[in-house]
Design a protein around this motif. Sequence first.
Motif, PDB file in Angstrom:
ATOM      1  N   LEU A  84      19.340  23.657  24.704  1.00  0.00           N
ATOM      2  CA  LEU A  84      19.101  22.475  23.667  1.00  0.00           C
ATOM      3  C   LEU A  84      17.760  22.532  23.195  1.00  0.00           C
ATOM      4  N   VAL A  85      17.667  22.841  21.769  1.00  0.00           N
ATOM      5  CA  VAL A  85      16.512  22.607  21.175  1.00  0.00           C
ATOM      6  C   VAL A  85      16.148  21.516  20.228  1.00  0.00           C
ATOM      7  N   ALA A  86      15.280  20.785  20.340  1.00  0.00           N
ATOM      8  CA  ALA A  86      15.021  19.639  19.768  1.00  0.00           C
ATOM      9  C   ALA A  86      13.658  19.717  19.079  1.00  0.00           C
ATOM     10  N   ASP A  87      13.877  19.909  17.766  1.00  0.00           N
ATOM     11  CA  ASP A  87      12.450  20.126  16.902  1.00  0.00           C
ATOM     12  C   ASP A  87      12.987  19.663  15.355  1.00  0.00           C
ATOM     13  N   ASP A  88      11.955  19.040  14.628  1.00  0.00           N
ATOM     14  CA  ASP A  88      12.217  18.321  13.333  1.00  0.00           C
ATOM     15  C   ASP A  88      11.957  19.526  12.264  1.00  0.00           C
ATOM     16  N   GLU A  89      11.435  20.902  12.777  1.00  0.00           N
ATOM     17  CA  GLU A  89      11.100  21.734  11.632  1.00  0.00           C
ATOM     18  C   GLU A  89      12.490  22.835  11.826  1.00  0.00           C
ATOM     19  N   PRO A  90      13.264  22.783  10.627  1.00  0.00           N
ATOM     20  CA  PRO A  90      14.418  23.716  10.408  1.00  0.00           C
ATOM     21  C   PRO A  90      13.852  24.989  10.629  1.00  0.00           C
ATOM     22  N   ASP A  91      12.600  25.631  10.096  1.00  0.00           N
ATOM     23  CA  ASP A  91      12.130  26.938  10.250  1.00  0.00           C
ATOM     24  C   ASP A  91      11.992  27.516  11.902  1.00  0.00           C
ATOM     25  N   LEU A  92      11.510  26.158  12.773  1.00  0.00           N
ATOM     26  CA  LEU A  92      11.438  26.623  14.060  1.00  0.00           C
ATOM     27  C   LEU A  92      12.814  26.430  14.818  1.00  0.00           C
ATOM     28  N   ILE A  93      13.577  26.166  14.403  1.00  0.00           N
ATOM     29  CA  ILE A  93      15.043  26.220  14.727  1.00  0.00           C
ATOM     30  C   ILE A  93      15.510  27.343  14.590  1.00  0.00           C
ATOM     31  N   GLU A  94      15.234  28.081  13.242  1.00  0.00           N
ATOM     32  CA  GLU A  94      15.716  29.344  13.103  1.00  0.00           C
ATOM     33  C   GLU A  94      15.062  30.526  14.051  1.00  0.00           C
ATOM     34  N   ASP A  95      13.602  30.133  14.267  1.00  0.00           N
ATOM     35  CA  ASP A  95      13.009  31.003  15.280  1.00  0.00           C
ATOM     36  C   ASP A  95      13.754  31.047  16.490  1.00  0.00           C
ATOM     37  N   TYR A  96      14.372  29.924  16.890  1.00  0.00           N
ATOM     38  CA  TYR A  96      14.907  30.024  18.319  1.00  0.00           C
ATOM     39  C   TYR A  96      16.102  30.678  18.228  1.00  0.00           C
ATOM     40  N   GLN A  97      16.869  30.332  17.153  1.00  0.00           N
ATOM     41  CA  GLN A  97      18.193  30.844  16.979  1.00  0.00           C
ATOM     42  C   GLN A  97      17.776  32.663  17.009  1.00  0.00           C
ATOM     43  N   SER A  98      17.027  33.183  16.081  1.00  0.00           N
ATOM     44  CA  SER A  98      16.583  34.511  16.194  1.00  0.00           C
ATOM     45  C   SER A  98      16.322  35.046  17.428  1.00  0.00           C
ATOM     46  N   ALA A  99      15.514  34.266  18.159  1.00  0.00           N
ATOM     47  CA  ALA A  99      15.034  34.783  19.524  1.00  0.00           C
ATOM     48  C   ALA A  99      15.952  34.927  20.292  1.00  0.00           C
ATOM     49  N   LEU A 100      17.137  33.874  20.668  1.00  0.00           N
ATOM     50  CA  LEU A 100      17.809  33.861  21.593  1.00  0.00           C
ATOM     51  C   LEU A 100      19.571  34.136  21.448  1.00  0.00           C
ATOM     52  N   VAL A 101      19.890  34.029  20.196  1.00  0.00           N
ATOM     53  CA  VAL A 101      21.303  34.336  20.121  1.00  0.00           C
ATOM     54  C   VAL A 101      21.549  35.581  19.577  1.00  0.00           C
ATOM     55  N   VAL A 102      22.350  36.258  20.305  1.00  0.00           N
ATOM     56  CA  VAL A 102      22.732  37.786  19.591  1.00  0.00           C
ATOM     57  C   VAL A 102      23.841  37.486  18.932  1.00  0.00           C
ATOM     58  N   PRO A 103      23.486  38.155  17.566  1.00  0.00           N
ATOM     59  CA  PRO A 103      24.534  38.026  16.520  1.00  0.00           C
ATOM     60  C   PRO A 103      25.825  38.896  17.152  1.00  0.00           C
ATOM     61  N   GLY A 104      26.923  38.128  16.664  1.00  0.00           N
ATOM     62  CA  GLY A 104      28.130  38.960  16.945  1.00  0.00           C
ATOM     63  C   GLY A 104      28.500  40.125  15.749  1.00  0.00           C
TER      64      GLY A 104
END
Length: 182
Positions: free
Chosen positions: A8-28
């Motif tokens: 779970l990521v809770a952050d009010d900044e959409p850019d940081l949510i994208e940073d978590y996504q890029s760092a943690l989720v391997v794209p299919g």
Amino acid sequence: MSGVARVLVADDEPDLIEDYQSALVVPGPKDKDKRLAELQDELFGPLKSISDLPPIELVSVHQGEAAVREIAAAQRSHQPFSLAFIDVRMPPGMNGVEAARKIRAIDPALPIVIVTAFADVQTFDLAKSIPPVDRLFLLYKPFHTTEIQQLASALTAARTLELARENGVDPLAPQQNHDVQT
């Protein structure tokens, strides 16, 4: 528990949510834009280490109240989170410290990483209000991708082992071959 770690990521900044996504989720394969990947490799270097991470299901919210609801729903559905990254300040609603307190009441063993850009947040103060100290971590912004990956890798692995043991499985026990030879 499946082989996918829920984070779970809770952050009010959409850019940081994208940073978590890029760092943690391997794209299919269908998510991978080859030219974009080449440009990212050229600009930032190859991010091959992400493939070493366990598979992660990333759930993101923008407010503390939503984070508490997600944790509660996960507990009810018997699909607990392995880790939560929670920003301290998420106006206009509940701040991250209060959200972490409420989350701790729902899931006392969940590793929580408090994320902040402010130096006034101290680990010892947080540990008093969000015990236990061995389940609480502090990460200062700006963070580096490898910090997020390292925290996610270590904490989700520990949580996965713990949840498996709670379900009567010892994932560290040697696998026995039950084939009968005649």
